[in-house]
Scaffold this motif. Structure first.
Motif, mmCIF file in Angstrom:
data_model
loop_
_atom_site.group_PDB
_atom_site.id
_atom_site.type_symbol
_atom_site.label_atom_id
_atom_site.label_comp_id
_atom_site.label_asym_id
_atom_site.label_seq_id
_atom_site.Cartn_x
_atom_site.Cartn_y
_atom_site.Cartn_z
ATOM 1 N N THR A 1 25.748 11.502 71.696
ATOM 2 C CA THR A 1 25.212 11.087 70.391
ATOM 3 C C THR A 1 26.168 11.408 69.243
ATOM 4 N N ALA A 2 26.997 12.435 69.398
ATOM 5 C CA ALA A 2 27.939 12.772 68.317
ATOM 6 C C ALA A 2 28.904 11.602 68.112
ATOM 7 N N LYS A 3 29.293 11.397 66.853
ATOM 8 C CA LYS A 3 30.176 10.251 66.568
ATOM 9 C C LYS A 3 31.607 10.511 67.026
ATOM 10 N N ALA B 1 29.908 24.792 63.234
ATOM 11 C CA ALA B 1 29.793 23.598 64.092
ATOM 12 C C ALA B 1 28.597 22.753 63.659
ATOM 13 N N GLN B 2 27.502 23.418 63.350
ATOM 14 C CA GLN B 2 26.283 22.703 62.967
ATOM 15 C C GLN B 2 26.490 21.943 61.657
ATOM 16 N N SER B 3 27.102 22.601 60.664
ATOM 17 C CA SER B 3 27.255 21.890 59.380
ATOM 18 C C SER B 3 28.293 20.774 59.497
ATOM 19 N N LEU B 4 29.318 20.990 60.321
ATOM 20 C CA LEU B 4 30.296 19.911 60.549
ATOM 21 C C LEU B 4 29.608 18.699 61.184
ATOM 22 N N ALA C 1 31.011 14.951 63.702
ATOM 23 C CA ALA C 1 32.086 15.442 64.591
ATOM 24 C C ALA C 1 31.624 16.709 65.308
ATOM 25 N N LEU C 2 31.964 16.796 66.595
ATOM 26 C CA LEU C 2 31.447 17.880 67.442
ATOM 27 C C LEU C 2 32.548 18.850 67.847
ATOM 28 N N VAL C 3 32.363 20.146 67.500
ATOM 29 C CA VAL C 3 33.172 21.212 68.113
ATOM 30 C C VAL C 3 32.196 22.104 68.892
ATOM 31 N N ALA D 1 41.671 9.943 73.564
ATOM 32 C CA ALA D 1 42.166 9.071 72.488
ATOM 33 C C ALA D 1 41.244 9.231 71.281
ATOM 34 N N GLY D 2 41.782 9.095 70.076
ATOM 35 C CA GLY D 2 40.951 9.181 68.872
ATOM 36 C C GLY D 2 40.816 10.601 68.341
ATOM 37 N N PHE D 3 41.491 11.564 68.996
ATOM 38 C CA PHE D 3 41.370 12.955 68.543
ATOM 39 C C PHE D 3 41.919 13.126 67.123
ATOM 40 N N ALA D 4 43.062 12.522 66.845
ATOM 41 C CA ALA D 4 43.695 12.730 65.531
ATOM 42 C C ALA D 4 42.789 12.221 64.408
ATOM 43 N N GLU D 5 42.105 11.102 64.657
ATOM 44 C CA GLU D 5 41.180 10.569 63.642
ATOM 45 C C GLU D 5 40.031 11.564 63.436
ATOM 46 N N GLY D 6 39.548 12.132 64.521
ATOM 47 C CA GLY D 6 38.475 13.133 64.425
ATOM 48 C C GLY D 6 38.931 14.368 63.672
#
Ligand SMILES: Cc1ncc(COP(=O)(O)O)c(C=O)c1O
Length: 370
Positions: free
Chosen positions: A18-20, A323-326, A332-334, A354-359
């Motif tokens: 579910t995380a974007k 992590a929750q507020s992010l 975005a999920l850490v 792939a897409g890590f840098a955008e995240g």
């Protein structure tokens, strides 16, 4: 067995789909079935014609043959294929550990490495690494801990969650100490082959000790977690047959379809591994740049291998709240370090996809605002 909740897996069960933006997963960018089948002439036709019956419970002969070149001294009879590495962790401890046994486990760790033996009634001695020592656990601690009769020692190099990798002498000393103490070494090597510098690659424990057990999987360095194909490699026939007896009560055998695809990826391993390594290294460069620029906010011991690292909030704050507020602000999920135990200010970054840098840019913008 009354196993405790696997907090890391419960966290992903809630958020992974579910995380974007996923900034903390531990695997590498998956290949598609079509990409995989295109690696070998005739593979698509052979795959389509595959009978979907039960597979050989040891792992099909073609798959076990394809795994052997990852090792120097292992033959197909030294392998037992499992459904992922996770099943092999379960069968290993069930086969090897009895109530009251002593098991030394490197920490922080992927929690089944600690919680399965603990639930089986073992006395688990945690062997902790520290960030200021590059997360390499101390050999003097191990020496003292091994003075008492010990059934098994568990290590994981390259390491989840820190990306730590000891030098060769340290690893050889761990293997030697376990042998001298008569303890089985369980070496979780699921991130092996994803060293940033190939010269840092450690030998597989099963190649240098006749009693050690090496754990491998398609999920991480090969970017094929969805195959759910893992294995153990060991010359310890007694342990292997004990694990096979337990596996009859878990999966019995894998799937011929995923075993076929795993064998194909292993046969084409140079192509598959260089793809995941290139993605990981490109993302790692972005992570290094970010960590250098944001050293007022975070500290870390830079990883040496694998697609994950374990930074810490520099002010000692609560990484779960961070992590929750992010997540709420950006999607975005850490992964908060508390899922690994007493690591409340740490969090896991995962940069194999792939897409890590955008995240990361989203995280950067979030920090700019907070
Ligand atoms: C160190 C370690 N061992 C074992 C596993 C389990 O691997 P799999 O999910 O492929 O079964 C993982 C998964 O994250 C891991 O990080």
């Amino acid at each position: 067995m009354n196993l405790p909740p696997f907090e890391l897996e419960r966290y992903f069960a809630v958020h992974e789909f579910t995380a974007k933006r996923l900034l903390c997963v531990s695997d590498c960018q998956p290949l598609t079935v079509t990409e995989l089948l295109s690696l070998s002439d005739g593979a698509a036709e052979a795959f389509a014609a595959l009978p979907l019956g039960y597979a050989d419970s040891r792992g099909g002969p073609a798959l076990r043959q394809a795994i052997c070149p990852l090792y120097d001294t292992i033959s197909p009879d030294d392998l037992l294929v499992h459904v992922g590495a996770e099943e092999a962790i379960f069968t290993f401890f069930n086969a090897v550990v009895s109530p009251g046994d002593r098991v030394i486990v490197q920490t922080p760790c992927y929690r089944s490495l600690r919680d399965v033996p603990a639930t089986l009634g073992a006395t688990v001695v945690e062997w902790p690494g520290r960030q200021d020592h590059g997360w390499i656990p101390d050999l003097d601690f191990l020496k003292k801990a091994l003075a008492e009769k010990t059934r098994a020692v568990v290590v994981n190099f390259p390491h989840n969650p820190t990306g730590a990798l000891p030098d060769l002498d340290t690893f050889l000393e761990i293997v030697r100490m376990c042998q001298a103490a008569g303890a089985v070494l369980f070496s979780d090597e699921v991130y092996r082959l994803l060293e940033y510098d190939a010269a840092d690659r450690l030998p597989a424990a099963c190649d240098i000790s006749d009693t050690a057990v090496s754990l491998g999987v398609m999920s991480k360095s090969f970017g094929l977690a969805g195959l759910r194909v893992g294995w153990v490699a060991t010359k310890n026939a007694q342990i292997l047959s004990g694990m096979a007896r337990i596996k009859d009560y878990t999966s019995i055998c894998g799937s011929p379809a995923t075993e076929f695809l795993a064998a194909l990826a292993l046969e084409r391993r140079e192509t598959v591994l260089s793809r995941t390594k290139n993605i990981t290294l490109e993302n790692l460069a972005a992570a290094r740049e970010f960590m250098a620029r944001r050293q007022d906010r975070f500290t870390w011991a830079p990883p040496k291998a694998g697609p994950i690292a374990f930074p810490c909030l520099a002010d000692g704050g609560d990484a779960s709240a961070f992590a929750q507020s992010l997540l709420e602000a950006t999607g975005a999920l850490v992964l908060p370090g508390r899922v690994y135990g007493p690591y409340a200010s740490h969090f896991r970054l995962g940069f194999g996809r792939a897409g890590f840098a955008e995240g990361l840019a989203v995280l950067d913008a979030f920090l700019g605002e907070s």
